[in-house]
Design a protein around this motif. Structure first.
Motif, short mmCIF file in Angstrom:
data_model
loop_
_atom_site.label_atom_id
_atom_site.label_comp_id
_atom_site.label_asym_id
_atom_site.label_seq_id
_atom_site.Cartn_x
_atom_site.Cartn_y
_atom_site.Cartn_z
N THR A 213 0.85 -1.19 0.00
CA THR A 213 0.00 0.00 0.00
C THR A 213 0.89 1.24 0.00
O THR A 213 1.84 1.32 0.79
N LEU A 214 0.59 2.16 -0.89
CA LEU A 214 1.40 3.39 -0.92
C LEU A 214 0.52 4.63 -0.94
O LEU A 214 -0.67 4.56 -1.24
N VAL A 215 1.13 5.73 -0.61
CA VAL A 215 0.46 7.03 -0.65
C VAL A 215 1.35 8.00 -1.38
O VAL A 215 2.57 8.03 -1.17
N LEU A 216 0.76 8.78 -2.26
CA LEU A 216 1.48 9.81 -3.01
C LEU A 216 1.39 11.14 -2.27
O LEU A 216 0.29 11.62 -1.99
N ILE A 217 2.54 11.70 -1.95
CA ILE A 217 2.60 13.06 -1.42
C ILE A 217 2.75 13.95 -2.65
O ILE A 217 3.82 14.04 -3.24
N SER A 218 1.66 14.59 -3.05
CA SER A 218 1.60 15.23 -4.36
C SER A 218 1.98 16.71 -4.33
O SER A 218 1.89 17.39 -3.30
N HIS A 219 2.41 17.19 -5.51
CA HIS A 219 2.62 18.62 -5.71
C HIS A 219 1.29 19.36 -5.58
O HIS A 219 1.24 20.52 -5.17
N MET A 220 0.23 18.66 -5.96
CA MET A 220 -1.11 19.25 -5.93
C MET A 220 -1.83 18.83 -4.66
O MET A 220 -1.73 17.67 -4.25
N VAL A 239 0.07 -2.27 -7.05
CA VAL A 239 0.10 -1.75 -5.68
C VAL A 239 -1.29 -1.23 -5.30
O VAL A 239 -2.13 -0.99 -6.17
N ILE A 240 -1.49 -1.05 -4.01
CA ILE A 240 -2.76 -0.51 -3.51
C ILE A 240 -2.58 0.99 -3.28
O ILE A 240 -1.69 1.40 -2.53
N ASN A 241 -3.39 1.79 -3.96
CA ASN A 241 -3.36 3.23 -3.76
C ASN A 241 -4.13 3.53 -2.47
O ASN A 241 -5.35 3.45 -2.43
N GLY A 242 -3.38 3.88 -1.42
CA GLY A 242 -4.00 4.08 -0.12
C GLY A 242 -5.10 5.13 -0.11
O GLY A 242 -6.13 4.96 0.55
N ALA A 243 -4.89 6.21 -0.86
CA ALA A 243 -5.89 7.28 -0.90
C ALA A 243 -7.19 6.77 -1.48
O ALA A 243 -8.28 7.04 -0.95
N SER A 244 -7.10 6.00 -2.55
CA SER A 244 -8.30 5.45 -3.18
C SER A 244 -8.97 4.42 -2.28
O SER A 244 -10.20 4.42 -2.11
N ALA A 245 -8.16 3.56 -1.67
CA ALA A 245 -8.71 2.51 -0.81
C ALA A 245 -9.41 3.09 0.41
O ALA A 245 -10.35 2.48 0.94
N SER A 246 -8.99 4.27 0.84
CA SER A 246 -9.61 4.90 2.01
C SER A 246 -10.88 5.67 1.64
O SER A 246 -11.55 6.23 2.51
N GLY A 247 -11.20 5.70 0.34
CA GLY A 247 -12.42 6.37 -0.10
C GLY A 247 -12.22 7.80 -0.55
O GLY A 247 -13.19 8.49 -0.87
N LEU A 248 -10.98 8.25 -0.64
CA LEU A 248 -10.69 9.62 -1.05
C LEU A 248 -10.95 9.78 -2.54
O LEU A 248 -10.49 8.98 -3.36
N LYS A 261 -4.26 7.01 9.14
CA LYS A 261 -5.30 5.99 9.03
C LYS A 261 -4.95 4.94 7.99
O LYS A 261 -5.16 3.74 8.20
N ILE A 262 -4.44 5.38 6.86
CA ILE A 262 -4.08 4.45 5.78
C ILE A 262 -2.90 3.58 6.19
O ILE A 262 -2.84 2.40 5.88
N ASN A 263 -1.93 4.19 6.91
CA ASN A 263 -0.73 3.49 7.39
C ASN A 263 -0.01 2.76 6.24
O ASN A 263 0.14 1.54 6.26
N GLN A 293 5.04 9.15 13.27
CA GLN A 293 6.04 8.15 13.64
C GLN A 293 5.49 6.73 13.76
O GLN A 293 6.27 5.77 13.80
N THR A 294 4.17 6.58 13.81
CA THR A 294 3.59 5.23 13.86
C THR A 294 3.33 4.67 12.46
O THR A 294 3.01 3.48 12.31
N VAL A 295 3.49 5.49 11.44
CA VAL A 295 3.22 5.07 10.06
C VAL A 295 4.33 4.13 9.58
O VAL A 295 5.53 4.43 9.73
N LYS A 296 3.95 3.00 9.00
CA LYS A 296 4.93 1.98 8.59
C LYS A 296 6.00 2.55 7.66
O LYS A 296 7.19 2.23 7.80
N ALA A 297 5.60 3.36 6.70
CA ALA A 297 6.56 3.91 5.74
C ALA A 297 7.60 4.79 6.43
O ALA A 297 8.78 4.80 6.04
#
Length: 338
Positions: A213-220, A239-248, A261-263, A293-297
């Motif tokens: 599971t990954l999350v993009l820290i975007s320019h936008m 891969v699992i897009n964390g933002a999409s999987a969380s309903g964003l 929350k996505i972790n 600091q609790t986030v796996k990444a």
């Protein structure tokens, strides 16, 4: 006897022989002339492909008649600039997006110098002053701008503004038809399909339980959620897009609370110092943020910087982004040489 010049019969034969030779020469000459004419016609046909009129239908169903292959092309997006320059010469374009020269975000920086003008804002008056013989506008452009350009009598072709890999290929096919380079467009799509098939073969070997599971820290502020182009890239990369999987949604901003929350197993952070962004500071701030600091990444120090010129493009080079994402999530695949 035939060598006796005083005999009448040989003279008659000589006349016949001369006539026969003359006829043969005339036939040969005619054949040469006809062959030469045919060759000239072929050459002329090849030349007139640049000047032969043709009709194209854009993604909105508008029919556009072009008197010849366009020689002064303007597109209203960096992604369309990239598509056109992937199929034809820079000399056939009169303007590019203002970021086209920046190798940090543009895949055409090495070609951009051969195109004279740049556009930061797409304004009808500025576009008209360039005297384009074709304007390519992705359908995400403002409808008012497109209509104003048409009202000015300018030839506007609306192409698909991609939100998926399939739509990138659709846009390439449409742009290829518009500029009269259908074969080049087909080759470009075929190359994409080959790359995508290879990636799919590698992704297939990844067990579902090992999908990252990954999350993009975007320019936008609002990019990367469900239905976005990035979301589709993640699907292709396995891969699992964390933002999409969380309903964003694709136009919804990701909060710090959302990341917690996505972790995610992996964070993708920017590489392009666009605007006032300090990419190194972005990464450092994330690593040192007490709330994360609790986030796996963060705990595993998996903050990865991938080339933004591919990650944010919506053209043929998007296949590089998919491969980059896959290798970032599954480094063992890259290391194995699969």
């Amino acid at each position: 006897m035939s060598h006796n010049l005083n005999s009448k019969l040989p003279v008659v034969r000589g006349v016949k022989q001369c006539s026969s030779i003359l006829i043969i020469l005339m036939i040969l000459l005619s054949t040469f002339v006809l062959t030469g004419c045919t060759g000239s016609q072929k050459v002329n046909t090849e030349k007139t492909t640049e000047t032969t009129s043709y009709q194209v239908t854009d993604t909105q169903g508008q029919i556009l008649t072009l008197p010849r292959k366009p020689q002064r092309i303007v597109t209203l997006a960096l992604s369309s600039d990239e598509m056109v320059l992937g199929m034809t010469q820079p000399e056939k374009m009169v303007a590019l997006h203002y970021l086209a020269d920046d190798p940090g975000i543009s895949t055409i920086a090495d070609q951009a110098g051969r195109v004279p003008a740049r556009m930061r804002e797409y304004e009808a008056e500025r576009i008209s002053s360039l005297k384009p013989d074709l304007i390519i506008a992705p359908d995400w452009n403002r409808a008012e701008l497109i209509q104003t350009l048409r009202d000015l009598g300018l030839p506007v072709f609306v192409s698909k503004g991609p939100s998926s890999v399939v739509e990138v290929k659709q846009a390439i096919g449409e742009v290829a038809q518009a500029i009269g380079e259908e074969e080049a467009g087909k080759k470009m799509i075929a190359h994409m399909d080959k790359e995508l098939a290879d990636i799919a073969g590698q992704v297939k070997a990844i067990p579902p339980e090992k999908r990252q599971t990954l999350v993009l820290i975007s320019h936008m502020a609002a990019y990367g959620g469900k239905g976005s182009l990035f979301d589709d890239l993640c699907t292709h990369a396995g891969v699992i897009n964390g933002a999409s999987a969380s309903g964003l949604g694709k136009n919804e901003a990701l909060s710090k609370e959302g990341i917690i929350k996505i972790n995610p197993d992996l964070l993708l952070v920017p590489t392009w110092n666009g605007g006032k962004l300090d990419v190194n500071k972005v990464k450092t701030d994330l690593e040192n943020d007490p709330a994360l600091q609790t986030v796996k990444a963060i705990r595993s120090k998996r903050l990865v910087q991938l080339p933004d010129l591919y990650l944010y493009c919506a053209s043929q080079d998007i296949v590089h982004a998919i491969r980059d994402i896959m290798y970032a999530a599954y480094p063992d695949i890259k290391g194995s040489g699969k």
